[in-house]
Design a protein around this motif. Structure first.
Motif, short mmCIF file in Angstrom:
data_model
loop_
_atom_site.label_atom_id
_atom_site.label_comp_id
_atom_site.label_asym_id
_atom_site.label_seq_id
_atom_site.Cartn_x
_atom_site.Cartn_y
_atom_site.Cartn_z
N TRP A 175 0.82 -1.21 0.00
CA TRP A 175 0.00 0.00 0.00
C TRP A 175 0.85 1.26 0.00
N ASP A 185 -9.45 -3.91 -2.80
CA ASP A 185 -9.72 -2.64 -2.15
C ASP A 185 -10.84 -2.89 -1.14
N TYR A 307 -4.88 -3.29 5.53
CA TYR A 307 -5.67 -3.82 4.42
C TYR A 307 -7.05 -4.32 4.83
N PHE A 363 -5.99 3.45 1.68
CA PHE A 363 -6.79 3.40 0.46
C PHE A 363 -7.57 4.70 0.25
N SER A 366 -9.34 5.47 -3.07
CA SER A 366 -10.34 4.53 -3.56
C SER A 366 -11.45 5.23 -4.33
#
Length: 417
Positions: A175, A185, A307, A363, A366
């Protein structure tokens, strides 16, 4: 997927192919183990694994697309371009386990973004970004001054990962990489697939046991872990070729061997065990567990909390020091419906609530778009000298001109800032 376009033989053949191969890890056994692990996907999904990121979904083509060239993506963006030179171009100078088809991502990205076919002599010289896998010792160059990114979806111990320090940028599973190329994701899974997970087979319909799926028995840590689980009274069904630690079992009756998800949904607990413990090495295994609706036990990357929400997993990374706790959590998930359902609670939470915001930070970019959009933005930013906002995966200054902007007619002649 019912079939990968690439077969294990082709993948194995790449390891010995000198024309396009990098200087890879000298441990031949480790390389063979990794190749076998990668080829396990040959019979894995009965439908396209939409829960995996667009960055890696090309690895899992369903059988109905067998006639399609490897990585061939044709998107009719309805745009008028004289040629692909008027778009940000990505080129894989070594291919990706063989030849590649052209991919046009312009419609999804909102600006001209194309992945050239491989091999393509013209594209090699006009590309704006090189995705280099295996990771060659020396980054490739071309007349246009393309930025070279070391690229891998495997362990950094293999496929030239030791050469990463020679590259100004990386696009890999970690990441933290310049342009993250993760297997999944978690924000997208929650937004797009929660209903499917929550409506999968209920606790009562699942076998009160843990399931493990692997054809390759490489990975001493996971084999030892399974042995200890069995010794502590946890029933483990190993339903593929690898049956470590005295485990036993066969593929569930009535489930096609092409349907891994269907097999996992027959069990209350799934053992998502990577074949190595390496920071950033987070594969499809844990995503499959989350999508199956089973309580997922994870052994692998020490930074898994970047994650996957803690509530979704039974983290087994410290099993040598904390086996009693891990066994207790697994048995509770098997024996108690409320505990089992608690491992799905993350789907009903906002990403801000996950792991003190760690996942949202990792993330933060995203948007459900192909990873190629971020890669093209990065190449554009490098050429224009705009800097790179890593968190947003956008140019630090300005923005990329949209499709149809007259700027793109001049793009072939734009020099580095």
């Amino acid at each position: 997927m019912k079939h990968l376009i690439i077969e294990g033989g082709l993948l194995l053949g790449l390891l010995g192919h000198s024309a396009h191969s990098a200087k890879v890890n000298s441990d031949q056994n480790a390389r063979a183990e990794q190749a076998i692990e990668a080829s396990q996907a040959f019979y894995t999904y009965s439908e396209e694994p939409a829960w995996l990121s667009t960055a890696v979904r090309h690895m899992f083509n369903v059988s109905s697309r067998q006639e399609t060239s490897l990585l061939s993506i044709k998107t009719d963006a309805g745009l008028s371009r004289r040629n692909d030179d008027e778009a940000v171009q990505i080129y894989y100078p070594n291919g990706f386990f063989g030849n590649m088809g052209r991919g046009d991502f312009s419609q999804q990205c909102g600006f001209p973004c194309v992945r050239a076919a491989f091999p393509n002599t013209h594209a090699r010289e006009t590309a704006d970004a090189f995705m280099v896998f295996p990771i060659d010792y020396m980054p490739p160059k071309n007349q246009r001054g393309a930025v070279a990114l070391g690229h891998t979806e495997e362990s950094m111990a293999l496929y030239g990962g030791e050469n990463a320090h020679n590259y100004e940028a990386m696009a890999d599973m970690n990441w933290r990489s310049t342009v993250p190329w993760t297997y999944f994701d978690p924000i997208n899974i929650r937004e797009s697939h929660s209903h499917k997970v929550l409506n999968s087979a209920p606790w009562e319909a699942r076998k009160p046991a843990a399931v493990f799926v692997a054809r390759n028995c490489g990975g001493t840590d996971r084999n030892s872990f399974i042995s200890q689980l069995i010794a502590h009274g946890v029933e483990v069904d190993s339903i593929s070729a690898c049956k470590p630690g005295g485990s036993r079992g066969g593929w569930p009756a009535g489930v096609p061997h092409s349907d891994k998800m269907g097999a996992l949904q027959k069990y209350r607990v799934y053992l998502a065990l990577e074949n190595r413990k390496e920071e950033g090495y987070v594969t499809e295994k844990v995503a499959d567990g989350l999508m199956s609706g089973a309580a997922t036990v994870y052994l692998g990357a020490p930074d898994i909390d970047n994650y996957v929400p803690d509530t979704a997993l039974i983290n087994a990374n410290n099993y040598n020091q904390d086996m009693e706790r891990i066994v207790s959590q697994i048995k509770k998930a098997i024996d108690d419906k409320t505990t089992w359902e608690s491992h799905r609670s993350w789907l009903k939470q906002s990403p801000e609530q996950w792991n003190q915001g760690k996942i949202l930070k990792a993330f933060s970019y995203s948007d459900g778009k192909p990873a190629e959009c971020r890669l093209c933005r990065y190449a554009y930013s490098k050429r224009m000298g705009l800097g790179w906002d890593w968190g947003k995966q956008q140019p630090a200054k300005g923005s990329v001109p949209p499709n149809g902007d007259k700027f793109w007619k001049t793009w072939p002649s734009v020099k580095h800032a």
